[in-house]
Design a protein around this motif. Structure first.
Motif, PDB file in Angstrom:
ATOM      1  N   VAL A  12       0.879  -1.170   0.000  1.00  0.00           N
ATOM      2  CA  VAL A  12       0.000   0.000   0.000  1.00  0.00           C
ATOM      3  C   VAL A  12       0.917   1.221   0.000  1.00  0.00           C
ATOM      4  CG1 VAL A  12      -1.910   1.172   1.149  1.00  0.00           C
ATOM      5  CG2 VAL A  12      -1.696  -1.324   1.326  1.00  0.00           C
ATOM      6  N   ILE A  13       0.955   1.924  -1.131  1.00  0.00           N
ATOM      7  CA  ILE A  13       1.965   2.959  -1.351  1.00  0.00           C
ATOM      8  C   ILE A  13       1.442   4.361  -1.045  1.00  0.00           C
ATOM      9  CG2 ILE A  13       3.561   3.978  -3.055  1.00  0.00           C
ATOM     10  CD1 ILE A  13       4.161   1.033  -2.672  1.00  0.00           C
ATOM     11  N   ASP A  14       2.036   5.027  -0.069  1.00  0.00           N
ATOM     12  CA  ASP A  14       1.884   6.470   0.193  1.00  0.00           C
ATOM     13  C   ASP A  14       0.440   6.942   0.381  1.00  0.00           C
ATOM     14  OD1 ASP A  14       4.611   6.387  -0.234  1.00  0.00           O
ATOM     15  OD2 ASP A  14       4.570   7.515  -2.100  1.00  0.00           O
ATOM     16  N   ASP A  31     -13.006   6.715  -6.343  1.00  0.00           N
ATOM     17  CA  ASP A  31     -13.238   5.478  -5.584  1.00  0.00           C
ATOM     18  C   ASP A  31     -11.938   4.813  -5.140  1.00  0.00           C
ATOM     19  OD1 ASP A  31     -16.017   5.693  -5.822  1.00  0.00           O
ATOM     20  OD2 ASP A  31     -16.011   4.609  -7.735  1.00  0.00           O
ATOM     21  N   GLY A  32     -10.818   5.452  -5.389  1.00  0.00           N
ATOM     22  CA  GLY A  32      -9.522   4.847  -5.082  1.00  0.00           C
ATOM     23  C   GLY A  32      -9.377   4.412  -3.640  1.00  0.00           C
ATOM     24  N   GLU A  33      -9.715   5.277  -2.698  1.00  0.00           N
ATOM     25  CA  GLU A  33      -9.573   4.936  -1.285  1.00  0.00           C
ATOM     26  C   GLU A  33     -10.498   3.778  -0.894  1.00  0.00           C
ATOM     27  OE1 GLU A  33      -8.502   9.400  -1.340  1.00  0.00           O
ATOM     28  OE2 GLU A  33      -9.880   8.082  -2.415  1.00  0.00           O
ATOM     29  N   ARG A  34     -11.700   3.775  -1.420  1.00  0.00           N
ATOM     30  CA  ARG A  34     -12.646   2.690  -1.117  1.00  0.00           C
ATOM     31  C   ARG A  34     -12.075   1.351  -1.597  1.00  0.00           C
ATOM     32  NH1 ARG A  34     -16.617   0.310  -4.118  1.00  0.00           N
ATOM     33  NH2 ARG A  34     -16.313   1.865  -5.743  1.00  0.00           N
ATOM     34  N   ASN A  35     -11.490   1.343  -2.776  1.00  0.00           N
ATOM     35  CA  ASN A  35     -10.910   0.113  -3.313  1.00  0.00           C
ATOM     36  C   ASN A  35      -9.663  -0.310  -2.537  1.00  0.00           C
ATOM     37  OD1 ASN A  35     -12.906  -0.216  -5.266  1.00  0.00           O
ATOM     38  ND2 ASN A  35     -11.851   1.139  -6.679  1.00  0.00           N
ATOM     39  N   ILE A  36      -8.866   0.643  -2.122  1.00  0.00           N
ATOM     40  CA  ILE A  36      -7.694   0.334  -1.294  1.00  0.00           C
ATOM     41  C   ILE A  36      -8.156  -0.289   0.022  1.00  0.00           C
ATOM     42  CG2 ILE A  36      -5.823   1.375   0.069  1.00  0.00           C
ATOM     43  CD1 ILE A  36      -5.536   3.386  -2.344  1.00  0.00           C
ATOM     44  N   ALA A  37      -9.163   0.294   0.639  1.00  0.00           N
ATOM     45  CA  ALA A  37      -9.695  -0.249   1.898  1.00  0.00           C
ATOM     46  C   ALA A  37     -10.219  -1.670   1.697  1.00  0.00           C
ATOM     47  CB  ALA A  37     -10.796   0.665   2.445  1.00  0.00           C
ATOM     48  N   ALA A  38     -10.862  -1.937   0.565  1.00  0.00           N
ATOM     49  CA  ALA A  38     -11.372  -3.282   0.284  1.00  0.00           C
ATOM     50  C   ALA A  38     -10.222  -4.281   0.140  1.00  0.00           C
ATOM     51  CB  ALA A  38     -12.237  -3.275  -0.975  1.00  0.00           C
ATOM     52  N   ASP A  72       0.369  11.647   8.275  1.00  0.00           N
ATOM     53  CA  ASP A  72      -0.362  10.485   8.779  1.00  0.00           C
ATOM     54  C   ASP A  72      -1.031   9.708   7.648  1.00  0.00           C
ATOM     55  OD1 ASP A  72       0.285  11.330  11.347  1.00  0.00           O
ATOM     56  OD2 ASP A  72      -1.651  12.301  11.668  1.00  0.00           O
ATOM     57  N   PHE A  73      -1.210   8.414   7.868  1.00  0.00           N
ATOM     58  CA  PHE A  73      -1.958   7.589   6.926  1.00  0.00           C
ATOM     59  C   PHE A  73      -3.414   8.039   6.889  1.00  0.00           C
ATOM     60  CE2 PHE A  73       1.510   4.635   7.971  1.00  0.00           C
ATOM     61  CZ  PHE A  73       1.891   4.251   6.697  1.00  0.00           C
ATOM     62  N   LYS A  74      -4.031   7.906   5.722  1.00  0.00           N
ATOM     63  CA  LYS A  74      -5.465   8.159   5.607  1.00  0.00           C
ATOM     64  C   LYS A  74      -6.205   7.059   6.365  1.00  0.00           C
ATOM     65  CE  LYS A  74      -7.073  10.238   2.025  1.00  0.00           C
ATOM     66  NZ  LYS A  74      -7.540  10.720   0.746  1.00  0.00           N
ATOM     67  N   ALA A  75      -7.407   7.377   6.827  1.00  0.00           N
ATOM     68  CA  ALA A  75      -8.193   6.430   7.619  1.00  0.00           C
ATOM     69  C   ALA A  75      -8.403   5.113   6.877  1.00  0.00           C
ATOM     70  CB  ALA A  75      -9.533   7.051   7.993  1.00  0.00           C
ATOM     71  N   GLU A  76      -8.607   5.172   5.570  1.00  0.00           N
ATOM     72  CA  GLU A  76      -8.864   3.966   4.774  1.00  0.00           C
ATOM     73  C   GLU A  76      -7.667   3.024   4.708  1.00  0.00           C
ATOM     74  OE1 GLU A  76     -11.193   7.434   2.985  1.00  0.00           O
ATOM     75  OE2 GLU A  76      -9.151   7.111   3.717  1.00  0.00           O
ATOM     76  N   ALA A  77      -6.489   3.539   5.011  1.00  0.00           N
ATOM     77  CA  ALA A  77      -5.267   2.749   4.878  1.00  0.00           C
ATOM     78  C   ALA A  77      -4.470   2.685   6.175  1.00  0.00           C
ATOM     79  CB  ALA A  77      -4.403   3.327   3.757  1.00  0.00           C
ATOM     80  N   MET A  78      -5.126   2.911   7.288  1.00  0.00           N
ATOM     81  CA  MET A  78      -4.437   2.934   8.579  1.00  0.00           C
ATOM     82  C   MET A  78      -3.935   1.538   8.943  1.00  0.00           C
ATOM     83  SD  MET A  78      -3.506   5.063  10.920  1.00  0.00           S
ATOM     84  CE  MET A  78      -4.549   6.477  10.566  1.00  0.00           C
ATOM     85  N   PRO A  79      -2.629   1.408   9.201  1.00  0.00           N
ATOM     86  CA  PRO A  79      -2.096   0.104   9.604  1.00  0.00           C
ATOM     87  C   PRO A  79      -2.637  -0.304  10.973  1.00  0.00           C
ATOM     88  CG  PRO A  79      -0.329   1.610   8.977  1.00  0.00           C
ATOM     89  CD  PRO A  79      -1.586   2.416   9.057  1.00  0.00           C
TER      90      PRO A  79
END
Length: 186
Positions: A12-14, A31-38, A72-79
């Motif tokens: 998961v890049i940047d 929809d990029g963040e939604r797909n990353i979260a999925a 900080d990481f976006k909420a959708e990609a929070m480790p």
């Protein structure tokens, strides 16, 4: 698409708040963040490894600079606790990091890449992964681009930048796929 191996690693890049800084300009793929979260959820559910790549800019005016709230990481990609976070200072997740060693030591020969920007860190990381011999996939709909000023003064729109970067990667460096295809292959 054939099933992905159990060791297929998600990179998961940047995906940091910095990507929303106004200086980036217009983007595509809302929809990029939604797909990353999925993808992240799919990887977590299947027990596959996730590597969160964080850009730690050394540029004084960068929103990606450590210490800035946008770092900080976006909420959708929070480790989650225990997931690997790798800081980088360049556009490639392999340069100046131990990513390649971690992947090889874990026997992870397949990488799936999502994140931003497709025409910058995603493309550079995917090219290097392919050149290093990893079986590389890029989730087209879990990446996005921004408008880019060309040297002759024209502006290439984000949709065109996105399409061009994916076309540059297709075949020689990576297999271009969708989020739905990847989730079905888990």
């Amino acid at each position: 698409m054939t099933p992905l191996p159990r060791h297929a690693a998600l990179l998961v890049i940047d995906v940091q708040r910095a990507i929303d800084a106004p200086y980036w300009g217009p983007r595509n793929n809302p929809d990029g963040e939604r797909n990353i979260a999925a993808l992240i959820q799919g990887w977590r559910s299947s027990g596959r490894p996730i590597y969160h790549i964080r850009h730690d800019s050394t540029e004084p005016s960068s929103a990606y600079r450590p210490g800035e709230p946008t770092h900080d990481f976006k909420a959708e990609a929070m480790p989650l606790p225990g997931e690997t976070v790798i800081g980088k200072h360049t556009n490639s997740a392999f340069i100046g990091t131990d990513l390649e060693k971690r992947l090889r030591d874990a026997g992870q020969t397949t990488v799936v890449i999502c994140g931003v920007l497709v025409h910058n860190s995603v493309e550079t990381t995917a090219r290097m992964a392919g050149n290093l011999g990893f079986d590389t996939y890029v989730a087209a709909d879990a990446t996005w681009a921004v408008d880019k000023l060309l040297l002759d003064g024209r502006v290439m729109k984000a949709d065109d930048m996105h399409a061009l970067s994916l076309a540059n990667l297709a075949g020689e460096y990576a297999t271009i796929v969708t989020t739905a295809e990847l989730l079905a292959a888990l």
